[in-house]
Design an enzyme around this catalytic site. Structure first.
Site, PDB file in Angstrom:
ATOM      1  N   HIS A 105       0.878  -1.200   0.000  1.00 56.98           N
ATOM      2  CA  HIS A 105       0.000   0.000   0.000  1.00 56.98           C
ATOM      3  C   HIS A 105       0.896   1.226   0.000  1.00 56.98           C
ATOM      4  O   HIS A 105       1.490   1.581   1.013  1.00 56.98           O
ATOM      5  CB  HIS A 105      -0.916   0.010   1.231  1.00 56.98           C
ATOM      6  N   HIS A 159       1.552   5.363  -1.722  1.00 50.76           N
ATOM      7  CA  HIS A 159       1.190   6.527  -2.543  1.00 50.76           C
ATOM      8  C   HIS A 159       2.464   7.124  -3.122  1.00 50.76           C
ATOM      9  O   HIS A 159       3.342   7.565  -2.367  1.00 50.76           O
ATOM     10  CB  HIS A 159       0.465   7.582  -1.693  1.00 50.76           C
ATOM     11  N   LYS A 182      -9.152  -0.292  -6.073  1.00 52.17           N
ATOM     12  CA  LYS A 182      -9.179   0.330  -4.743  1.00 52.17           C
ATOM     13  C   LYS A 182     -10.545   0.987  -4.528  1.00 52.17           C
ATOM     14  O   LYS A 182     -10.987   1.808  -5.319  1.00 52.17           O
ATOM     15  CB  LYS A 182      -8.068   1.389  -4.641  1.00 52.17           C
ATOM     16  N   HIS A 197     -10.632   0.849   1.522  1.00 56.27           N
ATOM     17  CA  HIS A 197     -10.435   1.852   2.582  1.00 56.27           C
ATOM     18  C   HIS A 197     -11.664   1.733   3.474  1.00 56.27           C
ATOM     19  O   HIS A 197     -12.752   2.155   3.097  1.00 56.27           O
ATOM     20  CB  HIS A 197     -10.301   3.265   1.993  1.00 56.27           C
ATOM     21  N   HIS A 217      -4.767  -0.766   5.587  1.00 52.75           N
ATOM     22  CA  HIS A 217      -4.359  -0.005   6.778  1.00 52.75           C
ATOM     23  C   HIS A 217      -5.328  -0.127   7.955  1.00 52.75           C
ATOM     24  O   HIS A 217      -5.906   0.854   8.401  1.00 52.75           O
ATOM     25  CB  HIS A 217      -4.092   1.466   6.450  1.00 52.75           C
ATOM     26  N   ASP A 267       1.304   2.555   3.491  1.00 55.63           N
ATOM     27  CA  ASP A 267       0.453   3.735   3.294  1.00 55.63           C
ATOM     28  C   ASP A 267       1.289   5.012   3.379  1.00 55.63           C
ATOM     29  O   ASP A 267       0.798   6.057   3.796  1.00 55.63           O
ATOM     30  CB  ASP A 267      -0.704   3.774   4.300  1.00 55.63           C
TER      31      ASP A 267
HETATM   32  C1  NCD Z   1      -3.663   9.024   1.932  1.00 54.12           C
HETATM   33  C2  NCD Z   1      -3.146  10.057   0.939  1.00 54.12           C
HETATM   34  O1  NCD Z   1      -2.616  11.090   1.369  1.00 54.12           O
HETATM   35  O2  NCD Z   1      -3.236   9.831  -0.277  1.00 54.12           O
HETATM   36  N1  NCD Z   1      -3.769   9.632   3.223  1.00 54.12           N
HETATM   37  C3  NCD Z   1      -3.797   8.989   4.423  1.00 54.12           C
HETATM   38  O3  NCD Z   1      -3.999   9.655   5.435  1.00 54.12           O
HETATM   39  N2  NCD Z   1      -3.597   7.705   4.519  1.00 54.12           N
HETATM   40  C4  NCD Z   1      -4.947   8.460   1.455  1.00 54.12           C
HETATM   41  C5  NCD Z   1      -5.356   7.182   2.165  1.00 54.12           C
HETATM   42  O4  NCD Z   1      -4.771   6.117   1.955  1.00 54.12           O
HETATM   43  O5  NCD Z   1      -6.301   7.224   2.956  1.00 54.12           O
HETATM   44 ZN    ZN Z   2      -3.352   5.031   1.467  1.00 51.98          ZN
END
Ligand code: NCD
Ligand code: ZN
Length: 351
Positions: free
Chosen positions: A19, A21, A105, A142, A180, A253
């Site tokens: 996971h 970003h 997702k 999520h 998460h 995450d």
């Molecule tokens: C994530 C993001 O910033 O893209 N933020 C977070 O707080 N985890 C989005 C997500 O996975 O919820």
């Molecule tokens: Zn995330």
């Protein structure tokens, strides 16, 4: 004095981050190297603006990621598509045929950063979920309700007890990763469910509780969604992560935001951890005397759930106290990591 009976190094199979970003453009170039240094593969989240909703968009995004990695990188980005009210059932068949897309997702609309295009009602995606179940495509969830009147600390448990139960009941063979997880309720649900249901756990939810956010003042770099919960939940997550159950595996995450977007009157949700992801997990597992369980959690269980072979090669951590930098370059801005103000007891070597 250092306890000489403790192992000084730890070698793990090269791990995967299920996971992550990575953002796009300059932000992507700034962060991808941190993940590529530690991990063989990462499941890349599709919440760009606009979101990655088609196989063609994911293919183009994957090319940009590979370009940002540079010529010699062996890092393999595993792509996801963003599920919306308008996702066509046909797109599922294209995903099933694709060699680089591993999941859809599901963001409930409005649940988190860049989730405006998320699903507004579960029934809107029932035909797509049915197609996913039929084609064996994984759904990453999520797991939070979005009703603004619901207490933010209760949103995951209520989702687990409602929407998640319904999805599992109505699509009993669908492979689901509850992303998460942050609560005992979610950990218990996943443990009790069939082998087609798994969960990722982040380092921040293993290391911190909700009191940490308010220790000595407000700490914006500990703010993510789902928000950190009570200590009892942190303990339940540690227990799940170190239980040896193959249902729980690594997903950082790591979610980079510019420093001034986090340190603001309305700060963004997301913790940046890629610069020291393995070290943070090692810290958590070590503190609960289960460092021997880290290898399976980090490099075996996730790959098995996603039907992937283990990565070739290993990574080595050594016992060493060090302090990561307070910030990193992030395009024309800076990024402040979760670790700001703390030291770590393990450090990955570049051997
Ligand atoms: C994530 C993001 O910033 O893209 N933020 C977070 O707080 N985890 C989005 C997500 O996975 O919820
Ligand atoms: Zn995330």
């Amino acid at each position: 004095m250092q306890d000489t009976t403790l192992p000084k190094t730890l070698t793990l199979g090269r791990p995967d981050d299920f996971h992550l970003h990575l953002r796009d453009n300059a932000a992507l170039s700034a962060v991808v190297g941190f993940t590529a240094r530690q991990f063989g593969r990462a499941l890349v989240m599709p919440n760009l603006k606009p979101p990655v909703t088609t196989v063609a968009m994911a293919a183009a995004y994957r090319e940009r990621i590979l370009l940002a990695c540079g010529a010699n990188a062996t890092f393999d980005p595993l792509m996801t598509l963003y599920l919306t009210d308008n996702t066509a059932a046909d797109e599922v068949a294209r995903v099933a045929e694709s060699e680089f897309i591993y999941a859809f997702k599901y963001y409930p609309a409005g649940a988190t950063t860049n989730s405006d295009s998320g699903v507004s009602a579960l029934k809107n995606v029932y035909a797509v979920l049915e197609a996913m179940q039929r084609h064996g495509v994984i759904l990453c969830v999520h797991g939070e309700v979005t009703d603004p009147s619901t207490d933010v600390f209760d949103r995951e448990a209520i989702f687990v007890d409602g929407a998640l139960q319904h999805i599992v009941r109505d699509f009993p063979a669908l492979k689901i990763v509850v992303e998460h997880i942050t609560t005992k309720e979610a950990a218990d649900f996943v443990t009790a469910a069939g082998p087609n249901i798994a969960a990722t756990i982040t380092p921040q939810h293993l290391l911190y509780n909700r009191t940490s956010i308010f220790t000595g003042g407000i700490r914006p770099h500990l703010y993510c969604l789902p928000i950190l919960k009570r200590e009892t939940h942190r303990q339940a997550l540690l227990k799940a992560a170190s239980s040896g159950s193959s249902k729980f595996f690594l997903g950082t995450d790591s979610a980079p935001h510019a420093k001034n977007a986090k340190e603001a009157c309305c700060g963004a949700a997301g913790c940046f951890t890629s610069h020291a992801a393995l070290e943070l997990y090692a810290e958590a597992f070590d503190a609960s005397n289960s460092i021997d369980k880290l290898d399976d959690f980090a490099s075996r269980f996730g790959a098995a759930f996603y039907g992937l072979p283990r990565n070739a090669g290993t990574v080595t951590l050594q016992r060493e106290t060090w302090t990561p930098p307070d910030d990193f370059a992030f395009g024309s801005e800076k990024i402040v990591p979760l670790t700001v103000g703390r030291s770590l007891g393990w450090r990955m070597t570049d051997l």
